[in-house]
Scaffold this motif. Structure first.
Motif, PDB file in Angstrom:
ATOM      1  N   ILE A 157      35.259  31.728  39.307  1.00  0.00           N
ATOM      2  CA  ILE A 157      36.246  32.489  40.079  1.00  0.00           C
ATOM      3  C   ILE A 157      37.156  31.557  40.872  1.00  0.00           C
ATOM      4  CG2 ILE A 157      36.570  34.310  41.800  1.00  0.00           C
ATOM      5  CD1 ILE A 157      35.141  35.381  39.423  1.00  0.00           C
ATOM      6  N   GLU A 158      36.562  30.497  41.422  1.00  0.00           N
ATOM      7  CA  GLU A 158      37.328  29.615  42.296  1.00  0.00           C
ATOM      8  C   GLU A 158      36.974  28.178  41.978  1.00  0.00           C
ATOM      9  OE1 GLU A 158      38.160  30.175  46.896  1.00  0.00           O
ATOM     10  OE2 GLU A 158      36.234  29.197  46.639  1.00  0.00           O
ATOM     11  N   GLY A 190      43.917  44.536  41.647  1.00  0.00           N
ATOM     12  CA  GLY A 190      43.371  45.873  41.871  1.00  0.00           C
ATOM     13  C   GLY A 190      44.159  46.893  41.061  1.00  0.00           C
ATOM     14  N   THR A 234      49.940  35.447  41.095  1.00  0.00           N
ATOM     15  CA  THR A 234      48.795  36.260  41.515  1.00  0.00           C
ATOM     16  C   THR A 234      48.641  37.518  40.673  1.00  0.00           C
ATOM     17  OG1 THR A 234      49.081  35.394  43.733  1.00  0.00           O
ATOM     18  CG2 THR A 234      47.751  37.353  43.543  1.00  0.00           C
ATOM     19  N   LYS A 235      49.707  37.914  39.991  1.00  0.00           N
ATOM     20  CA  LYS A 235      49.598  39.122  39.165  1.00  0.00           C
ATOM     21  C   LYS A 235      48.561  38.960  38.055  1.00  0.00           C
ATOM     22  CE  LYS A 235      54.278  40.500  40.213  1.00  0.00           C
ATOM     23  NZ  LYS A 235      55.692  40.507  39.817  1.00  0.00           N
ATOM     24  N   ASP A 236      48.487  37.756  37.484  1.00  0.00           N
ATOM     25  CA  ASP A 236      47.529  37.539  36.395  1.00  0.00           C
ATOM     26  C   ASP A 236      46.782  36.207  36.513  1.00  0.00           C
ATOM     27  OD1 ASP A 236      49.576  35.830  35.853  1.00  0.00           O
ATOM     28  OD2 ASP A 236      50.219  36.811  33.994  1.00  0.00           O
ATOM     29  N   GLN A 237      46.998  35.513  37.602  1.00  0.00           N
ATOM     30  CA  GLN A 237      46.355  34.209  37.859  1.00  0.00           C
ATOM     31  C   GLN A 237      46.680  33.170  36.799  1.00  0.00           C
ATOM     32  OE1 GLN A 237      42.152  34.435  38.847  1.00  0.00           O
ATOM     33  NE2 GLN A 237      42.673  34.412  41.005  1.00  0.00           N
ATOM     34  N   TYR A 283      38.510  47.410  40.281  1.00  0.00           N
ATOM     35  CA  TYR A 283      38.868  46.184  39.565  1.00  0.00           C
ATOM     36  C   TYR A 283      38.227  46.203  38.178  1.00  0.00           C
ATOM     37  CZ  TYR A 283      39.860  44.604  44.329  1.00  0.00           C
ATOM     38  OH  TYR A 283      40.344  44.501  45.605  1.00  0.00           O
ATOM     39  N   PHE A 325      39.613  40.284  40.881  1.00  0.00           N
ATOM     40  CA  PHE A 325      39.883  40.723  42.247  1.00  0.00           C
ATOM     41  C   PHE A 325      41.350  40.543  42.632  1.00  0.00           C
ATOM     42  CE2 PHE A 325      35.235  39.621  42.987  1.00  0.00           C
ATOM     43  CZ  PHE A 325      34.837  40.946  43.038  1.00  0.00           C
ATOM     44  N   HIS A 326      42.084  39.760  41.866  1.00  0.00           N
ATOM     45  CA  HIS A 326      43.495  39.561  42.186  1.00  0.00           C
ATOM     46  C   HIS A 326      44.353  40.722  41.695  1.00  0.00           C
ATOM     47  CE1 HIS A 326      42.831  38.001  38.127  1.00  0.00           C
ATOM     48  NE2 HIS A 326      44.055  38.408  37.872  1.00  0.00           N
ATOM     49  N   TYR A 333      45.820  40.598  49.773  1.00  0.00           N
ATOM     50  CA  TYR A 333      44.559  39.885  49.542  1.00  0.00           C
ATOM     51  C   TYR A 333      43.630  40.700  48.635  1.00  0.00           C
ATOM     52  CZ  TYR A 333      45.862  36.774  53.415  1.00  0.00           C
ATOM     53  OH  TYR A 333      46.507  35.884  54.226  1.00  0.00           O
ATOM     54  N   ALA A 334      43.746  42.029  48.714  1.00  0.00           N
ATOM     55  CA  ALA A 334      42.885  42.878  47.880  1.00  0.00           C
ATOM     56  C   ALA A 334      43.451  43.044  46.473  1.00  0.00           C
ATOM     57  CB  ALA A 334      42.709  44.244  48.537  1.00  0.00           C
ATOM     58  N   GLY A 335      44.589  42.422  46.195  1.00  0.00           N
ATOM     59  CA  GLY A 335      45.197  42.527  44.863  1.00  0.00           C
ATOM     60  C   GLY A 335      45.812  43.886  44.589  1.00  0.00           C
ATOM     61  N   MET A 336      46.078  44.644  45.651  1.00  0.00           N
ATOM     62  CA  MET A 336      46.610  45.994  45.467  1.00  0.00           C
ATOM     63  C   MET A 336      48.130  46.013  45.353  1.00  0.00           C
ATOM     64  SD  MET A 336      43.687  47.666  45.908  1.00  0.00           S
ATOM     65  CE  MET A 336      44.034  49.328  46.376  1.00  0.00           C
ATOM     66  N   LEU A 343      49.153  42.077  54.352  1.00  0.00           N
ATOM     67  CA  LEU A 343      48.087  41.076  54.172  1.00  0.00           C
ATOM     68  C   LEU A 343      46.859  41.700  53.527  1.00  0.00           C
ATOM     69  CD1 LEU A 343      48.170  38.988  57.477  1.00  0.00           C
ATOM     70  CD2 LEU A 343      49.073  38.359  55.251  1.00  0.00           C
ATOM     71  N   HIS A 376      51.798  43.438  44.787  1.00  0.00           N
ATOM     72  CA  HIS A 376      52.307  42.133  44.374  1.00  0.00           C
ATOM     73  C   HIS A 376      53.782  42.022  44.736  1.00  0.00           C
ATOM     74  CE1 HIS A 376      48.662  40.945  42.345  1.00  0.00           C
ATOM     75  NE2 HIS A 376      48.607  42.121  41.771  1.00  0.00           N
ATOM     76  N   THR A 430      46.273  32.547  30.448  1.00  0.00           N
ATOM     77  CA  THR A 430      45.037  33.182  30.914  1.00  0.00           C
ATOM     78  C   THR A 430      44.746  32.701  32.334  1.00  0.00           C
ATOM     79  OG1 THR A 430      43.755  31.423  29.893  1.00  0.00           O
ATOM     80  CG2 THR A 430      44.078  33.427  28.600  1.00  0.00           C
ATOM     81  N   PRO A 431      43.886  33.393  33.063  1.00  0.00           N
ATOM     82  CA  PRO A 431      43.675  33.044  34.471  1.00  0.00           C
ATOM     83  C   PRO A 431      43.046  31.670  34.666  1.00  0.00           C
ATOM     84  CG  PRO A 431      42.854  35.257  33.998  1.00  0.00           C
ATOM     85  CD  PRO A 431      43.164  34.634  32.685  1.00  0.00           C
TER      86      PRO A 431
END
Lengths: 416, 269
Positions: free
Chosen positions: A139-140, B159, A404-407, B146, B156-157, A353-356, A349, A358, A93-94
Motif C-alpha cells: 500500500i505504501e 472511494g 490520486t484518482k488512480d495512483q 472501496y 483507499f484513494h 484523504y478518504a478518496g471521496m 481535507l 478529487h 497501474t497504481p
C-alpha cells in the motif's frame, strides 16, 4: 545373451535423440516463459511504444494520448532511447511510493501489486526492474536512500505490516542487469507512521504502547538501536524527517479543527513551530526555518509561507493545500504546488484523504520570499491530474507525483 | 470546533519593588512565554494509512493533550511539574486534574451535540497561569465504500461515488464506517446490513464489512444499500446507497436485465 555392435549404436543414437529432444523442449519452454514475462510487463504499462505515443495497455486500460505542447507519453520497456515527453505517464497501474535516486533524475518506484522496485529514466523514457522479490498489495512505500525502501501493507488480521528492505543488487553498476532481491527485516506490527531520514537509513517511527500512547523512536534500518524521542497521548501524527536531520511532527489535519506543528529537539523536547491553525498542513524546508503551510478558512484552502520563525507569513494567491506542494532544493525559497483549477467543496481535507473527492490541478511555481505564484504547467484536457506526493529532483528539473484518482505515477519536466 | 488558545500570562509574584531611595528599578524575572496548546483527536475508526484526523463520532472517545510552554531555555518549567485543571463545559473533572496530568480521555459528545473542554495550567505556586479550550462537536458518521482489488489491495484513494462505474464483472467491496467506535471495520460490535438490488446479502461472519458482487459475466447496475450500526451504542448509525454499474466487457450477456437478481445468486461472500 550377446548384444551386437549395431544394436549398441542404435541404442546410443536413440539416447542422443531423446537428450536433444529434451533440450529442444526446454529451449521452447524457456522462450515461452520470457514471452509471458514480456506480456506481463506490457500489461503493467511498460510497453514497447516510444514515449509520446498513445496507448499503454495497462491493467486499468488506456494510456494517455499525446497532447500538443503538453505532450503525454507512457513508459517503454527495455528499449527506450528518446527523451520522455514533458509530461510522462510512467505507469498505468497504481504505485505505492517513489523517490528520485540520489542526485540523478532517475526515479525509483514501487509497484503496488508486486512490491517490486523499478526505476524510470526520463532521459531515455526507460523503465527498468530493480528487484523481483514479491510483496503483494504493497500500500505504501517510502524510500530512505535509492536502495533502501520501506514497504507497508495490511495483514490478514487487519494490522499494518512494515518491511524495511535493501536492494541487494544495484543497477547503478549493472545497468540493464537482472533484477536483484529485496532483503531486509519485518519491523513490529502496527507502526502508525514511519519516516526515514531523507538520504539515509536512519528511521523515525511512531507506534503505540500498551497504554495506547504514541511512542516515537529513532532506529537503524533494521529496527535496531532504538532510541525513544517522543511520548505523546495524541497518536495521530505525521512525522517528517528532513535531510538535514531535523525532525518534525504534524498533528493529522482536519478541516475545522486546529492543527499543530512541532519540531523534536535533540533533547527530546518539543518546539512549537505552528499551532492553533484550522486544517493545518505544513511543509518545513530542510536547512532552513522556512515553512510552507495551509489552513482552511470558511471551507477554502489558503496557502501561506513563512521564511523564518520571526517573519510575518505571506499569503499566496492560490487556493491549495501544502499536501500538494514540494520545496525545491537549494537556498532559494522556491516551491512547486499543484493547485485545483476549480473550487473545492466543504470538508475538503476529510473527503480528499478518504478518496471521496478529487481535484483537477495545474502546476504553479512559488517564490516564497516574494509571496508570488506563477502557473507553469496546465495538463492537457485528456489528463485530469489530482496531484499528491509531489517530489522534485535535486537539480529542480523534474517533478514526480501520483495522480490520486488512480495512483498512477507521473513525471513533469519543469524546464521546457 | 476551533480550539481557542487563550493566553492569560497572569504573572503574579512580587510587585515592583520601588525603593525609598533613588536606586534603579529592577524588573523581576518574568516567566515568558506562558502559553498552552490544546490538542485533541478521537479513537474512532479510520482506514489504515488515512492522513486525516479521527473526529468525534458517536460512541468514540476523545483524547486531549495540553502542551504548555512556561518559559524558555533554562527557565522553562517542565510540563510534568505544572498543575492541570480540566473542565468539561463548566464541570471540573476533579479526578482527571492535578499535577502533571497533561492529558485526559473523555467520551465523545452525544450525537448532534457539542462540548467545550478546557484546561487551566498553572505553576504550583500559582504565579503563572494559562488556559486553552476546544469545542468538540459530534460528527455525523459516514460510511465509505472501496474496492478491495485482487492485485492492488484496498483502493483507499478511490472511494466509490454514489454513481460509480466498475470496469470488472466482479468486485470485492469493503466498507469503512468513519469515526465509528471500533478499531477495525470488522471489529465485534459493528453490525452491517447489506442489500443489493433490495435483496438482503448476509456477509461473512469474520469479515462483515466486505461483500463480493459478481455480475456473472454480464453488465448491469447494482443498487447497494448499507446500514452500519453498533450493537451496544444506539447513537451510532451510518447509512448510504450506491448505484454501481458493472462493465464486464461482454455486453451480449446482460442487456438491460438485472443480472444480480438471478436465483443463482450473483452474490458471493
Amino acid at each position: 545373451m550377446r548384444i551386437s555392435q549395431s544394436t549398441l549404436y542404435f541404442g546410443a543414437a536413440a539416447v542422443l535423440v531423446v537428450i536433444l529432444g529434451a533440450l529442444l523442449g526446454w529451449f521452447f519452454f524457456v522462450r515461452s516463459q520470457n514471452t509471458v514475462t514480456e506480456y506481463i510487463d506490457s500489461a503493467r504499462g511498460f510497453n514497447d511504444d516510444a514515449g509520446g505515443s498513445a496507448g499503454g495497455g495497462g491493467v486499468f486500460g488506456g494510456g494517455a494520448s499525446s497532447g500538443g505542447n503538453a505532450g503525454v507519453g507512457t513508459a517503454t520497456g527495455d528499449g527506450g532511447g528518446a527523451k520522455a515527453p514533458r509530461l510522462w505517464k510512467i505507469t498505468t497501474t497504481p504505485v505505492a511510493g517513489f523517490a528520485f535516486r540520489g542526485k540523478t533524475s532517475q526515479l525509483s518506484f514501487v509497484e503496488r501489486s508486486s512490491g517490486n522496485v523499478l526505476s524510470a529514466d526520463p532521459e531515455k523514457t526507460k523503465v527498468s526492474r530493480l528487484t523481483n522479490t514479491l510483496f503483494p498489495k504493497t500500500i505504501e512505500a517510502i524510500f530512505g536512500t535509492a536502495d533502501a525502501v520501506i514497504l507497508r501493507s495490511i495483514g490478514s488480521d487487519g494490522s499494518i505490516e512494515t518491511f524495511a528492505g535493501l536492494i541487494a543488487t544495484s543497477t547503478d553498476t549493472d545497468p540493464g542487469g537482472a533484477p536483484g532481491t529485496l532483503e531486509g527485516v519485518r519491523l513490529e506490527k502496527n507502526i502508525l507512521a514511519i519516516a526515514p531520514r531523507a538520504g539515509s537509513t536512519t528511521v523515525f517511527f511512531i507506534a503505540t504502547n500498551s497504554a495506547g500512547q504514541a511512542v516515537g523512536s529513532l532506529s537503524d534500518w533494521r529496527g535496531g538501536a532504538q532510541k525513544v524521542v517522543l511520548s505523546s497521548a495524541i497518536v495521530g501524527w505525521r512525522p517528517m524527517y528532513l535531510s538535514d536531520g531535523s525532525l518534525y511532527i504534524l498533528q493529522k489535519p482536519s478541516d475545522a479543527t486546529d492543527g499543530h506543528l512541532f519540531k523534536i529537539r535533540q533533547d527530546r523536547s518539543l518546539e512549537r513551530i505552528l499551532g492553533g491553525i484550522p486544517g493545518l498542513v505544513a511543509l518545513p524546508k530542510a536547512r532552513s526555518s522556512a515553512v510552507l503551510y495551509s489552513t482552511i478558512e470558511d471551507g477554502v484552502p489558503v496557502l501561506l509561507g513563512q521564511v523564518s520563525a520571526s517573519s510575518t507569513p505571506v499569503t499566496f494567491p492560490v487556493r491549495t493545500i501544502a499536501d500538494k506542494c514540494v520545496w525545491a532544493d537549494g537556498t532559494a525559497l522556491v516551491a512547486y504546488c499543484a493547485v485545483p483549477r476549480n473550487p473545492v467543496g466543504r470538508n475538503f481535507l476529510r473527503t480528499w484523504y478518504a478518496g471521496m473527492v478529487h481535484t483537477t490541478d495545474s502546476i504553479w511555481k512559488l517564490q516564497v520570499s516574494a509571496g508570488t505564484a506563477e502557473e507553469v504547467f496546465v495538463p492537457p484536457s485528456d489528463s485530469s491530474l489530482d496531484v499528491s506526493h509531489v517530489t522534485i529532483d535535486s537539480s529542480g528539473s523534474y517533478l514526480a507525483f501520483t495522480n490520486t484518482k488512480d495512483q498512477t505515477l507521473w513525471m513533469l519536466a519543469l524546464n521546457e | 470546533m476551533r480550539s481557542v488558545v487563550v493566553l492569560l500570562a497572569v504573572l503574579l509574584g512580587a510587585a515592583p519593588a520601588f525603593a525609598q531611595t533613588e536606586e534603579a528599578y529592577v524588573e523581576p524575572p518574568a516567566l515568558t512565554p506562558v502559553v498552552v496548546d490544546l490538542l485533541w483527536e478521537s479513537d474512532g475508526l479510520t482506514p489504515p494509512f488515512y492522513q486525516g484526523r479521527s473526529l468525534a463520532g458517536p460512541g468514540s472517545r476523545v483524547r486531549l493533550l495540553a502542551m504548555p510552554i512556561f518559559g524558555k531555555g533554562a527557565a522553562a518549567i517542565a510540563p510534568q511539574n505544572l498543575v492541570y485543571t480540566w473542565k468539561k463545559d463548566k464541570t471540573v473533572l476533579g479526578s482527571l486534574s492535578g499535577k502533571g496530568k497533561s492529558s485526559i480521555t473523555v467520551e465523545s459528545p452525544l450525537r448532534y451535540g457539542a462540548e467545550v473542554v478546557s484546561v487551566d495550567v498553572s505553576t504550583e505556586d500559582g504565579s503563572a497561569t494559562a488556559r486553552a479550550s476546544a469545542r468538540i462537536e459530534s460528527i455525523e458518521p459516514f460510511v465509505a465504500l472501496y474496492i478491495d482489488h485482487p492485485l492492488f489491495g484496498p483502493l483507499f484513494h478511490a472511494g466509490l461515488a454514489e454513481d460509480a462505474n466498475i470496469l470488472e464483472s466482479e468486485a470485492s467491496l469493503m466498507a469503512v464506517p468513519f469515526f465509528a467506535p471500533a478499531r477495525y471495520p470488522d471489529s465485534p460490535g459493528l453490525v452491517y446490513e447489506w442489500r443489493v438490488n433490495r435483496n438482503i446479502v448476509a456477509p461473512s461472519r469474520s469479515t462483515p464489512s466486505r461483500i463480493t458482487i459478481s455480475a456473472a459475466g454480464s453488465d448491469g447496475v447494482a443498487l447497494v444499500e448499507l446500514l452500519v450500526t453498533h450493537a451496544t451504542n444506539f447513537f451510532f448509525e451510518a447509512e448510504r446507497t450506491w448505484n454501481l454499474s458493472f462493465f464486464s466487457g461482454s455486453r451480449g450477456g446482460g442487456g438491460g436485465s438485472d443480472p444480480f437478481s438471478a436465483p443463482s445468486g450473483g452474490f458471493s461472500e
